[in-house]
Write a protein that holds these residues in place. Structure first.
Motif, PDB file in Angstrom:
ATOM      1  N   THR A  18       0.827  -1.208   0.000  1.00  0.00           N
ATOM      2  CA  THR A  18       0.000   0.000   0.000  1.00  0.00           C
ATOM      3  C   THR A  18       0.861   1.257   0.000  1.00  0.00           C
ATOM      4  O   THR A  18       1.816   1.371   0.777  1.00  0.00           O
ATOM      5  N   ILE A  19       0.505   2.193  -0.881  1.00  0.00           N
ATOM      6  CA  ILE A  19       1.192   3.484  -0.923  1.00  0.00           C
ATOM      7  C   ILE A  19       0.588   4.440   0.096  1.00  0.00           C
ATOM      8  O   ILE A  19       1.286   5.083   0.878  1.00  0.00           O
ATOM      9  N   LEU A  20      -0.757   4.504   0.100  1.00  0.00           N
ATOM     10  CA  LEU A  20      -1.458   5.486   0.927  1.00  0.00           C
ATOM     11  C   LEU A  20      -2.849   4.971   1.253  1.00  0.00           C
ATOM     12  O   LEU A  20      -3.513   4.363   0.405  1.00  0.00           O
ATOM     13  N   GLU A  21      -3.278   5.197   2.473  1.00  0.00           N
ATOM     14  CA  GLU A  21      -4.634   4.850   2.891  1.00  0.00           C
ATOM     15  C   GLU A  21      -5.305   6.072   3.496  1.00  0.00           C
ATOM     16  O   GLU A  21      -4.757   6.707   4.397  1.00  0.00           O
ATOM     17  N   VAL A  22      -6.470   6.397   2.944  1.00  0.00           N
ATOM     18  CA  VAL A  22      -7.265   7.503   3.475  1.00  0.00           C
ATOM     19  C   VAL A  22      -8.668   6.968   3.728  1.00  0.00           C
ATOM     20  O   VAL A  22      -9.467   6.788   2.796  1.00  0.00           O
ATOM     21  N   GLY A  23      -8.972   6.678   4.986  1.00  0.00           N
ATOM     22  CA  GLY A  23     -10.261   6.084   5.303  1.00  0.00           C
ATOM     23  C   GLY A  23     -10.384   4.735   4.615  1.00  0.00           C
ATOM     24  O   GLY A  23      -9.485   3.892   4.693  1.00  0.00           O
ATOM     25  N   PRO A  24     -11.509   4.508   3.919  1.00  0.00           N
ATOM     26  CA  PRO A  24     -11.690   3.220   3.236  1.00  0.00           C
ATOM     27  C   PRO A  24     -10.943   3.125   1.905  1.00  0.00           C
ATOM     28  O   PRO A  24     -10.936   2.079   1.265  1.00  0.00           O
ATOM     29  N   ILE A  25     -10.323   4.211   1.492  1.00  0.00           N
ATOM     30  CA  ILE A  25      -9.639   4.251   0.196  1.00  0.00           C
ATOM     31  C   ILE A  25      -8.155   3.949   0.386  1.00  0.00           C
ATOM     32  O   ILE A  25      -7.492   4.556   1.240  1.00  0.00           O
ATOM     33  N   SER A  26      -7.663   3.017  -0.387  1.00  0.00           N
ATOM     34  CA  SER A  26      -6.233   2.706  -0.345  1.00  0.00           C
ATOM     35  C   SER A  26      -5.677   2.701  -1.764  1.00  0.00           C
ATOM     36  O   SER A  26      -6.332   2.231  -2.694  1.00  0.00           O
ATOM     37  N   ILE A  27      -4.495   3.251  -1.909  1.00  0.00           N
ATOM     38  CA  ILE A  27      -3.787   3.259  -3.192  1.00  0.00           C
ATOM     39  C   ILE A  27      -2.668   2.243  -3.090  1.00  0.00           C
ATOM     40  O   ILE A  27      -1.813   2.330  -2.201  1.00  0.00           O
ATOM     41  N   ARG A  28      -2.693   1.266  -3.978  1.00  0.00           N
ATOM     42  CA  ARG A  28      -1.743   0.162  -3.904  1.00  0.00           C
ATOM     43  C   ARG A  28      -0.728   0.248  -5.048  1.00  0.00           C
ATOM     44  O   ARG A  28      -1.048   0.695  -6.148  1.00  0.00           O
ATOM     45  N   TRP A  29       0.482  -0.194  -4.745  1.00  0.00           N
ATOM     46  CA  TRP A  29       1.547  -0.181  -5.740  1.00  0.00           C
ATOM     47  C   TRP A  29       1.171  -0.997  -6.973  1.00  0.00           C
ATOM     48  O   TRP A  29       1.473  -0.607  -8.092  1.00  0.00           O
ATOM     49  N   TYR A  30       0.515  -2.131  -6.758  1.00  0.00           N
ATOM     50  CA  TYR A  30       0.179  -3.024  -7.866  1.00  0.00           C
ATOM     51  C   TYR A  30      -0.684  -2.303  -8.899  1.00  0.00           C
ATOM     52  O   TYR A  30      -0.412  -2.335 -10.100  1.00  0.00           O
ATOM     53  N   GLY A  31      -1.732  -1.649  -8.409  1.00  0.00           N
ATOM     54  CA  GLY A  31      -2.623  -0.929  -9.318  1.00  0.00           C
ATOM     55  C   GLY A  31      -1.934   0.243  -9.991  1.00  0.00           C
ATOM     56  O   GLY A  31      -2.147   0.503 -11.185  1.00  0.00           O
ATOM     57  N   LEU A  32      -1.095   0.948  -9.236  1.00  0.00           N
ATOM     58  CA  LEU A  32      -0.379   2.092  -9.805  1.00  0.00           C
ATOM     59  C   LEU A  32       0.562   1.647 -10.919  1.00  0.00           C
ATOM     60  O   LEU A  32       0.648   2.298 -11.969  1.00  0.00           O
ATOM     61  N   LEU A  33       1.245   0.538 -10.710  1.00  0.00           N
ATOM     62  CA  LEU A  33       2.180   0.047 -11.721  1.00  0.00           C
ATOM     63  C   LEU A  33       1.452  -0.411 -12.982  1.00  0.00           C
ATOM     64  O   LEU A  33       1.906  -0.163 -14.100  1.00  0.00           O
ATOM     65  N   ILE A  34       0.323  -1.073 -12.808  1.00  0.00           N
ATOM     66  CA  ILE A  34      -0.454  -1.505 -13.973  1.00  0.00           C
ATOM     67  C   ILE A  34      -0.952  -0.295 -14.755  1.00  0.00           C
ATOM     68  O   ILE A  34      -0.853  -0.241 -15.987  1.00  0.00           O
ATOM     69  N   ALA A  35      -1.485   0.695 -14.034  1.00  0.00           N
ATOM     70  CA  ALA A  35      -1.977   1.909 -14.695  1.00  0.00           C
ATOM     71  C   ALA A  35      -0.843   2.631 -15.415  1.00  0.00           C
ATOM     72  O   ALA A  35      -1.006   3.106 -16.551  1.00  0.00           O
ATOM     73  N   SER A  36       0.325   2.698 -14.782  1.00  0.00           N
ATOM     74  CA  SER A  36       1.476   3.352 -15.402  1.00  0.00           C
ATOM     75  C   SER A  36       1.914   2.607 -16.658  1.00  0.00           C
ATOM     76  O   SER A  36       2.231   3.222 -17.689  1.00  0.00           O
ATOM     77  N   ALA A  37       1.927   1.289 -16.576  1.00  0.00           N
ATOM     78  CA  ALA A  37       2.326   0.484 -17.728  1.00  0.00           C
ATOM     79  C   ALA A  37       1.377   0.699 -18.908  1.00  0.00           C
ATOM     80  O   ALA A  37       1.805   0.773 -20.064  1.00  0.00           O
ATOM     81  N   VAL A  38       0.082   0.802 -18.602  1.00  0.00           N
ATOM     82  CA  VAL A  38      -0.901   1.028 -19.670  1.00  0.00           C
ATOM     83  C   VAL A  38      -0.688   2.392 -20.328  1.00  0.00           C
ATOM     84  O   VAL A  38      -0.673   2.506 -21.565  1.00  0.00           O
ATOM     85  N   LEU A  39      -0.515   3.432 -19.519  1.00  0.00           N
ATOM     86  CA  LEU A  39      -0.327   4.778 -20.069  1.00  0.00           C
ATOM     87  C   LEU A  39       0.953   4.870 -20.906  1.00  0.00           C
ATOM     88  O   LEU A  39       0.961   5.449 -22.001  1.00  0.00           O
ATOM     89  N   ILE A  40       2.021   4.297 -20.393  1.00  0.00           N
ATOM     90  CA  ILE A  40       3.279   4.301 -21.148  1.00  0.00           C
ATOM     91  C   ILE A  40       3.129   3.485 -22.422  1.00  0.00           C
ATOM     92  O   ILE A  40       3.611   3.867 -23.492  1.00  0.00           O
ATOM     93  N   GLY A  41       2.419   2.356 -22.315  1.00  0.00           N
ATOM     94  CA  GLY A  41       2.218   1.505 -23.485  1.00  0.00           C
ATOM     95  C   GLY A  41       1.416   2.196 -24.574  1.00  0.00           C
ATOM     96  O   GLY A  41       1.743   2.081 -25.761  1.00  0.00           O
ATOM     97  N   VAL A  42       0.365   2.911 -24.192  1.00  0.00           N
ATOM     98  CA  VAL A  42      -0.442   3.648 -25.178  1.00  0.00           C
ATOM     99  C   VAL A  42       0.419   4.680 -25.898  1.00  0.00           C
ATOM    100  O   VAL A  42       0.388   4.793 -27.135  1.00  0.00           O
ATOM    101  N   THR A  43       1.194   5.435 -25.133  1.00  0.00           N
ATOM    102  CA  THR A  43       2.051   6.464 -25.730  1.00  0.00           C
ATOM    103  C   THR A  43       3.054   5.856 -26.696  1.00  0.00           C
ATOM    104  O   THR A  43       3.262   6.370 -27.806  1.00  0.00           O
ATOM    105  N   LEU A  44       3.671   4.754 -26.285  1.00  0.00           N
ATOM    106  CA  LEU A  44       4.664   4.109 -27.147  1.00  0.00           C
ATOM    107  C   LEU A  44       4.017   3.540 -28.404  1.00  0.00           C
ATOM    108  O   LEU A  44       4.554   3.692 -29.507  1.00  0.00           O
ATOM    109  N   CYS A  45       2.869   2.876 -28.250  1.00  0.00           N
ATOM    110  CA  CYS A  45       2.161   2.322 -29.417  1.00  0.00           C
ATOM    111  C   CYS A  45       1.830   3.406 -30.431  1.00  0.00           C
ATOM    112  O   CYS A  45       1.997   3.214 -31.645  1.00  0.00           O
TER     113      CYS A  45
END
Length: 282
Positions: A18-45
């Motif tokens: 977990t990167i950050l937790e605010v109440g019931p909301i948590s930001i996880r490294w796994y999701g961030l990395l997947i989202a980053s990979a998708v954005l970088i992949g779209v740009t490269l494609c």
């Protein structure tokens, strides 16, 4: 600390998922990395498409299809071979943010989605595959670090200088007395970055006609190169998906190598085009 320095070499230690937790909301490294990979992949494609005089917006549309096809397939593939862990709690099947996806399932789902997309848009599947392959392997290289933060997909015990420390709650049955393991996530990430460099080299050499590559060549090289690395890295892992005594990833990788080699022979020895959903002018 993320890295602890030792007299010889270093050891990796995950800071947690977990990167950050605010109440019931948590930001996880796994999701961030997947989202980053998708954005970088779209740009490269889109960049690679522009260099091949293909409409970049077409690649942006394709990526949406790939996400729709790949992520559910990656999860279902993993769950199918780990059903004993989900049978008593089916609701956890959708908890993809906690990890538990398989890249081979994503590739299968992505290929099916790309075939449909190519047919609808009357564009060569192999043209799309060649443009996506470099972005795909780059995304895999980035995404593997999600395994590090989740303390998963590690190898067997080791005392090598680059050993990975796994805390007791994450150690698998039979390995509770060991502290340090092979960082197989790191091995595969490095391997994938090397394959990414190879595919980009082939792509830009092809633009210079030195000599021109046949359509589908880059994707076939991806299949061979990635699968070759996955076979030996998978042999080190302790959590492989199994089919009886066989590691599923090794079987699929072996098949990927055979199909990739057969495709290249078809293109360059028999001088034939690969089967496609449309007739290509490339």
């Amino acid at each position: 600390m993320l890295i602890q320095y030792l007299p010889v070499g270093f050891q990796f230690t995950s800071p947690g998922p977990t990167i950050l937790e605010v109440g019931p909301i948590s930001i996880r490294w796994y999701g961030l990395l997947i989202a980053s990979a998708v954005l970088i992949g779209v740009t490269l494609c889109q960049y690679l498409a522009s260099r091949r005089h293909v409409n970049p917006e077409l690649m942006g549309d394709l990526v949406i299809w790939l996400i729709i096809g790949a992520i559910p397939a990656a999860r279902l593939y993993y769950v199918a071979f780990q059903w004993q862990n989900y049978a008593n709690d089916p609701a956890s099947i959708i908890a993809i943010w906690k990890g538990g996806i398989a890249i081979h399932g994503a590739i299968i789902g992505g290929i099916l989605a790309a075939l449909i997309f190519a047919k609808i848009n009357q564009v060569s599947f192999w043209l799309l595959a060649d443009l996506v392959a470099p972005a795909l392997i780059l995304g895999q290289a980035i995404g593997r670090w999600g395994n590090f933060f989740n303390s998963e997909a590690f190898g067997g015990p080791t005392d090598l200088p680059w050993k990975l420390y796994i805390s007791p709650p994450y150690r698998l049955l039979g390995y509770q007395d060991y502290q340090y393991f092979h960082p197989t996530f790191l091995y595969e990430s490095i391997w994938n970055f090397l394959v990414f460099g190879l595919l980009l080299t082939l792509f830009f050499r092809d633009l210079q006609q030195k000599p021109p590559l046949k359509l589908g060549s880059i994707f076939l090289v991806y299949a061979i190169a990635y699968s070759s690395g996955r076979i030996w890295i998978e042999a080190l892992r302790t959590d492989s998906l199994m089919l009886g005594p066989f590691r599923i990833a090794q079987l699929i990788s072996f098949g990927g190598i055979l199909l990739g080699m057969a495709g290249l022979l078809w293109l360059y020895v028999f001088q034939r085009h690969l089967p496609d959903v449309v007739k290509s002018d490339f």
